[in-house]
Enzyme design. Structure first.
Site, PDB file in Angstrom:
ATOM      1  N   GLY A 521       0.818  -1.211   0.000  1.00  0.00           N
ATOM      2  CA  GLY A 521       0.000   0.000   0.000  1.00  0.00           C
ATOM      3  C   GLY A 521       0.847   1.254   0.000  1.00  0.00           C
ATOM      4  N   GLY A 526       4.022   7.655   3.072  1.00  0.00           N
ATOM      5  CA  GLY A 526       4.922   6.516   2.997  1.00  0.00           C
ATOM      6  C   GLY A 526       4.398   5.339   2.213  1.00  0.00           C
ATOM      7  CG  ASP A 634      -6.023  11.224   5.164  1.00  0.00           C
ATOM      8  OD1 ASP A 634      -7.082  11.476   4.534  1.00  0.00           O
ATOM      9  OD2 ASP A 634      -5.012  10.782   4.615  1.00  0.00           O
TER      10      ASP A 634
END
Ligand SMILES: *[C@@H]1O[C@H](CO)[C@@H](O)[C@H](O)[C@H]1NC(C)=O
Ligand SMILES: *[C@@H]1O[C@H](CO)[C@@H](O)[C@H](O)[C@H]1NC(C)=O
Ligand SMILES: *[C@@H]1O[C@H](CO)[C@@H](O)[C@H](O)[C@H]1NC(C)=O
Ligand SMILES: *[C@@H]1O[C@H](CO)[C@@H](O)[C@H](O)[C@H]1NC(C)=O
Ligand SMILES: *[C@@H]1O[C@H](CO)[C@@H](O)[C@H](O)[C@H]1NC(C)=O
Ligand SMILES: *[C@@H]1O[C@H](CO)[C@@H](O)[C@H](O)[C@H]1NC(C)=O
Length: 798
Positions: A521, A526, A634
């Site tokens: 992912g 990152g 988020d």
């Protein structure tokens, strides 16, 4: 040896007695005996019974109860009691319908403990109606007395509540005698909740801070009448109206003044086994006055419930009975002001009992004011930002009552204590939310001005937001944490060892990820790789791209995040902060993220609901139990991971702090402030950023869970040929609801077609309603995550 045998025989005889319920009432000259469990009156439709109910050892009260959930005479759902404060003996007590018309309850020695005092020339009869009303009728059918006129703690549908009515709570969960809380119409014609304790009394609902009309009430109608109709619509002449969350027919309901001081509406679930809350007066149990007694601080967390603790310097008066509160461990003497000092209790508020209000005084002046007053126990000090008169306000208090920490409360309390007590009081703050607040007091001591500016600047740019007084308060709390963790070395090593959280070397992680070969992912700052640690555990390792923050600072932050443990937050196992490398090691989730699952068929409705509730719990933990110091910023399906039991785990929290911003550049900034489609309007309009930004994103996530539509993509509406425009998910859902005539129509329109029509409609309606409250434009209209948890939990689950 003989006695048990006799008992056995006796009890079998009792068991074999054919069940004998008196449907047509108790006639003049007859009695119900406490010794015959089958001596009960039952309503014609069988839903209520009246008879003797055990309330303690060999103690009985004459009561009316619901026959569902099934209770066979013990632990029934009691709705009324004749003699709650004076139980009768379990032998030879009886309730008799006298020929004079009077109904009397006699204790063992013929002592009358309760009576209706009715006198009638014609014979009377006692009957239990279908609505749970026990009525005493004369031969013409005229009502001479009825239990509806003297409720105890419960109001049944269609039972009028008037100027003379009181609902008085019971003393505790198992003790039915009169407690301290009551619902009544006050002299202003307003339906209110009041705490009447042994030492003081105060009204706590509607909120005493609000003017009557601000609370939506009216004082003008002195009719004083309230009623709950059978569909679940409560309305009162003071303009209080509310609907049950499951508004509709054929549901058993009751409005109960609970022993914990909250007023709740309950509905019986369809299976007839469980009562669920379908409305309550207020969601914050610590706002109930008197709940913890004097000199205490009440704390509420969704996972622990309500907890009382003594204010610093005080000790509990009587173990196991918080209603009596705490007493000082010291003697405050007035001629020794030099010996006194103040201990700051962050964000704590005590209610009322102000000597006076002093505007525009400094903290030092406020301390002097309180020192001068012999009976001053401490003071509230707050900064109020108003349009014309910004300023500080000092409120010295004579009593420490109803201490609690309201969400978003930006003032502190200073409790007056002997100097010795203040200085010895460093490590003993016993807040239950260990992970964040147990070090607050200690930290203040380390706080120095030079660090402050630096930290504040750091805080501002590394948190997910700019500006706002509210945010600064949150940040200050955060900064205090960082300060304790400043020196990572020997202590940190110890801490890490005890929690299993540890430091990894870069070489170790390189090996575990097989040279970062399996990418699973990409997201917030990152890339995530799958890894197998040397002990065999499968992990997800996030390699931060632009985290070029110093090692010590990085460690301090990671440490704090690593200490957050909650079943709905992803577990962090460790980190690596070697040279320029910054990596985080998390538990690996087999089922991947919610985003991946939502677009396959793997999530049925029950799983979706569990995910909604679990995610809310994780966020509530971040926001509320940690004094709002962690905003996620988020929330989106990519950041909700799914474990093997389909429970959600929120990931990437705290990352906003880990990504070092250095200089503020718009490009970088826009990334941490969320994802298109999930962003609250505050970001766009540059308004103060609070935890409500997460609530907004969560609301969007809920809509996505229900509809299966991504908010980022926009909604194609064009099937009807009328419009081809793209609308946002929120306006689309609102439009469907507004356009539909019946619930069934709009739910059908918006539900994710992948569910193929298999879902719980009531739950779905709850989820959509909660979602729409979360996505209100005005942040103050949105509920807190804690409130969301409660709404989903009580309305949707079980
Ligand atoms: C219930 O509480 C009252 C008041 O504290 C007390 O007097 C009584 O003994 C209690 N009853 C039981 C059954 O515990
Ligand atoms: C009662 O409430 C309604 C809507 O909530 C409002 O329009 C009305 O003015 C209120 N009436 C009074 C007397 O306050
Ligand atoms: C007060 O309430 C009653 C019952 O709802 C209503 O009939 C009456 O008109 C009201 N009176 C006033 C002055 O609003
Ligand atoms: C609830 O009852 C009040 C008063 O009878 C009425 O004005 C209101 O329209 C009712 N609400 C619903 C949804 O039926
Ligand atoms: C303070 O006052 C009390 C009684 O009012 C007295 O017993 C005590 O000695 C006084 N202490 C000092 C330091 O003056
Ligand atoms: C506090 O002082 C400021 C500046 O001197 C003044 O403008 C303000 O009105 C004062 N506030 C009050 C409540 O007195």
């Amino acid at each position: 040896m003989a006695t048990p045998l006799i008992l056995l025989v006796l009890s079998s005889v009792l068991l074999w007695t054919p069940s004998f319920s008196i449907f047509d009432g108790l006639r003049a000259g007859s009695c119900l005996s406490v010794e015959a469990p089958a001596d009960v009156l039952t309503s014609p439709d069988g839903s209520f019974s009246a008879g003797f109910h055990p309330v303690g050892q060999n103690a009985y009260s004459f009561a009316i109860w619901f026959n569902k959930p099934t209770c066979s005479g013990i632990s029934c759902t009691i709705v009324w009691m004749a003699n709650r404060d004076q139980p009768v003996n379990g032998r030879s007590s009886k309730l008799c319908q006298l020929r004079s018309g009077n109904l009397v309850l006699e204790d063992a020695d013929h002592i009358v403990v309760w009576e209706t005092k009715v006198v009638s020339a014609t014979p009377t009869q006692l009957k239990l109606g279908n609505g749970g009303n026990l009525v005493l009728l004369d031969s013409e059918g005229l009502v001479l007395w009825q239990s509806y006129d003297s409720p105890t703690d419960t109001l049944l549908p269609l039972q009028p509540f008037n100027a003379n009515s009181n609902l008085i709570s019971s003393r505790s969960q198992g003790n039915y005698s009169s407690g301290f809380y009551r619902l009544y119409f006050d002299t202003d014609n307003v339906l209110s909740l009041v705490y009447k304790g042994p030492e003081f009394s105060s009204v706590y609902w509607p909120s005493p801070w609000l003017l009557t009309w601000e609370a939506g009430r009216s004082t003008y109608n002195n009719t004083k009448l309230a009623v709950l109709d059978s569909l679940g619509n409560f309305s009162s002449t003071d303009n209080l109206t509310f609907l049950s969350a499951d508004y509709g027919s054929k549901i058993s309901r009751m409005l109960k003044m609970d022993f914990d001081g909250n007023l709740r509406l309950y509905s019986l679930q369809e299976d007839g086994q469980v009562w669920v809350v379908s409305w309550e007066a207020f969601p914050q149990p610590c706002m109930v006055h008197g709940c913890c007694g004097p000199n205490t601080i009440c704390l509420y967390t969704p996972s622990f419930g309500r907890k009382c603790s003594c204010s610093p310097g005080y000790k509990q008066r009587k173990p196991d009975d918080w209603s009596l509160g705490c007493e000082p461990e010291f003697l405050l003497s007035c001629n020794q002001t030099g010996q006194l000092d103040f201990l700051k209790l962050r964000h704590v508020e005590f209610y009322g009992y102000d000597f006076n209000m002093y505007p525009n005084v400094t903290l030092e002046e406020c301390k002097q004011i309180c020192l001068q007053m012999c009976d001053c126990r401490g003071f509230q000090f707050r900064f109020i930002k108003a349009h014309e008169s910004d300023g500080t306000y000092c409120y010295p208090k004579s009593q420490l009552l109803n201490g609690h920490r309201p969400p978003n409360f930006n003032a502190d309390f200073y409790v007056k204590l002997p100097k010795a007590a203040v200085s010895s009081y460093v490590d003993t703050v016993k807040y239950p939310e260990l992970h964040c607040s147990n070090q607050v007091e200690q930290l203040q001591r380390k706080y120095t001005r030079t660090h402050a500016n630096e930290s504040l600047r750091f805080g501002l740019w590394t948190a997910c937001a700019v500006g706002g007084v509210e945010l600064i308060t949150i940040l200050l709390v955060w900064i205090f944490f960082i300060r304790t963790n400043d020196k990572p070395s020997p202590n940190a090593g110890y801490l890490l060892a005890t929690t299993g959280f540890r430091k990894f070397t870069f070489a170790e992680l390189k090996k575990a990820t097989n040279r970062f070969s399996e990418e699973i992912g990409r997201g917030a700052g990152g890339i995530v790789y799958k890894a197998t640690l040397s002990d065999g555990r499968v992990a997800a390792i996030k390699r931060l791209i632009d985290a070029n923050k110093g090692e010590a600072e990085f460690l301090a932050e990671v440490n704090t995040i690593g200490k957050l443990n909650h079943m709905n937050l992803i577990d962090m196992w460790g980190y690596c902060g070697e040279g320029k490398h910054r990596l985080l090691v998390y538990e690996y989730m087999e089922h991947g993220s919610l985003a991946e699952n939502l677009y396959s068929k793997s999530l049925d409705w029950d799983k979706r609901f569990d995910i909604a509730l679990g995610t809310a719990r994780g966020l509530a933990y971040l926001h509320e139990e940690c004094l709002e110091w962690v905003l996620h910023c988020d929330i989106k399906p990519q950041n909700i991971l799914i474990d093997s039991k389909y429970q959600p785990k929120v990931s990437d929290f705290g990352l906003a702090w880990l990504l070092n911003r250095g200089d503020v550049k718009y490009s970088k900034f826009s990334r941490i402030r969320g994802t298109r489609g999930y962003m609250a309007p505050e970001w766009v309009f540059n308004l103060p950023i609070t935890s409500k930004v997460d609530v907004y994103s969560y609301g969007i996530l809920l809509l996505e869970l229900v509809t299966g539509k991504s908010p980022a993509a926009g909604i194609q509406v064009g099937d009807d040929g009328s419009s081809e425009t793209q609308r946002t998910l929120v306006t689309w859902v609102r439009g469907q609801m507004a356009g539909a005539l019946e619930t069934e129509t709009w739910t059908h329109e918006i539900i994710d077609p992948k569910l193929e029509g298999v879902y719980d409609e009531a739950q779905m309606v709850t989820v959509v309603n909660v979602a729409l409250r979360c996505v209100q434009e005005d942040k103050d209209e949105r509920p807190t995550m804690g409130e969301v948890v409660e709404m989903l939990f009580r309305d949707g689950s079980l």
